[in-house]
Design an enzyme around this catalytic site. Sequence first.
Site, PDB file in Angstrom:
ATOM      1  N   GLU A 161       0.894   3.865   1.912  1.00  0.00           N
ATOM      2  CA  GLU A 161       1.391   4.247   3.238  1.00  0.00           C
ATOM      3  C   GLU A 161       2.604   3.408   3.625  1.00  0.00           C
ATOM      4  O   GLU A 161       3.589   3.933   4.135  1.00  0.00           O
ATOM      5  CB  GLU A 161       0.303   4.042   4.315  1.00  0.00           C
ATOM      6  CG  GLU A 161      -0.997   4.752   4.027  1.00  0.00           C
ATOM      7  CD  GLU A 161      -2.028   3.882   3.330  1.00  0.00           C
ATOM      8  OE1 GLU A 161      -3.192   3.906   3.745  1.00  0.00           O
ATOM      9  OE2 GLU A 161      -1.670   3.178   2.372  1.00  0.00           O
ATOM     10  N   CYS A 201      -1.814  -0.965   7.528  1.00  0.00           N
ATOM     11  CA  CYS A 201      -1.084   0.302   7.388  1.00  0.00           C
ATOM     12  C   CYS A 201      -1.227   1.154   8.641  1.00  0.00           C
ATOM     13  O   CYS A 201      -0.289   1.844   9.030  1.00  0.00           O
ATOM     14  CB  CYS A 201      -1.565   1.062   6.150  1.00  0.00           C
ATOM     15  SG  CYS A 201      -0.983   0.306   4.611  1.00  0.00           S
ATOM     16  N   HIS A 251       0.842  -1.188   0.000  1.00  0.00           N
ATOM     17  CA  HIS A 251       0.000   0.000   0.000  1.00  0.00           C
ATOM     18  C   HIS A 251       0.883   1.245   0.000  1.00  0.00           C
ATOM     19  O   HIS A 251       2.048   1.205   0.390  1.00  0.00           O
ATOM     20  CB  HIS A 251      -0.921   0.003   1.217  1.00  0.00           C
ATOM     21  CG  HIS A 251      -2.006  -1.023   1.132  1.00  0.00           C
ATOM     22  ND1 HIS A 251      -3.000  -1.136   2.071  1.00  0.00           N
ATOM     23  CD2 HIS A 251      -2.269  -1.973   0.194  1.00  0.00           C
ATOM     24  CE1 HIS A 251      -3.820  -2.111   1.723  1.00  0.00           C
ATOM     25  NE2 HIS A 251      -3.395  -2.638   0.601  1.00  0.00           N
ATOM     26  N   CYS A 288      -5.864   1.167   5.822  1.00  0.00           N
ATOM     27  CA  CYS A 288      -6.376  -0.134   6.273  1.00  0.00           C
ATOM     28  C   CYS A 288      -5.773  -0.456   7.647  1.00  0.00           C
ATOM     29  O   CYS A 288      -4.918   0.284   8.155  1.00  0.00           O
ATOM     30  CB  CYS A 288      -6.011  -1.224   5.269  1.00  0.00           C
ATOM     31  SG  CYS A 288      -4.238  -1.630   5.240  1.00  0.00           S
TER      32      CYS A 288
END
Length: 140
Positions: free
Chosen positions: A71, A100, A69, A97
């Site tokens: 992040e 993260c 992801h 999420c």
Amino acid sequence: MEDKEKKFDASYLEMASVWAKNSYCKRRQVGAIIVKDRMIISDGYNGTPSGFENVCEDENGVTKPYVLHAEANAITKVAKSGNSSEGATLYVTASPCMECSKLIIQAGIKRVVYRDEYRILDGVELLRRAGVEVVKYDEQ
């Protein structure tokens, strides 16, 4: 929130949106920028790990399990740089999420500003429980 802070939030989120365009992912392109003391210290977008082919989805259009992801990419990039994200703000185009959010907490990031809400908000709830300021950015 003061006008100046909202203006900076808008600018950094716009930069995260532009950065998201670097993603090879077809289903969703997400960008992230980490800012500390009004300085961008890291950036990231969702994609495969270094050295892997730049294909995020399998032949059925399902995201591959090893796609990182935005992040996570920004946080690992700042870790490699030797900079510290302690007390920083993370700007991301989609709400974080759960996985993260755990990284955000451990990285010492104190504020998260996001634009689009993901259908599952357990990551946002975890951030708030940990005392991280979470802001869903509104254009108004």
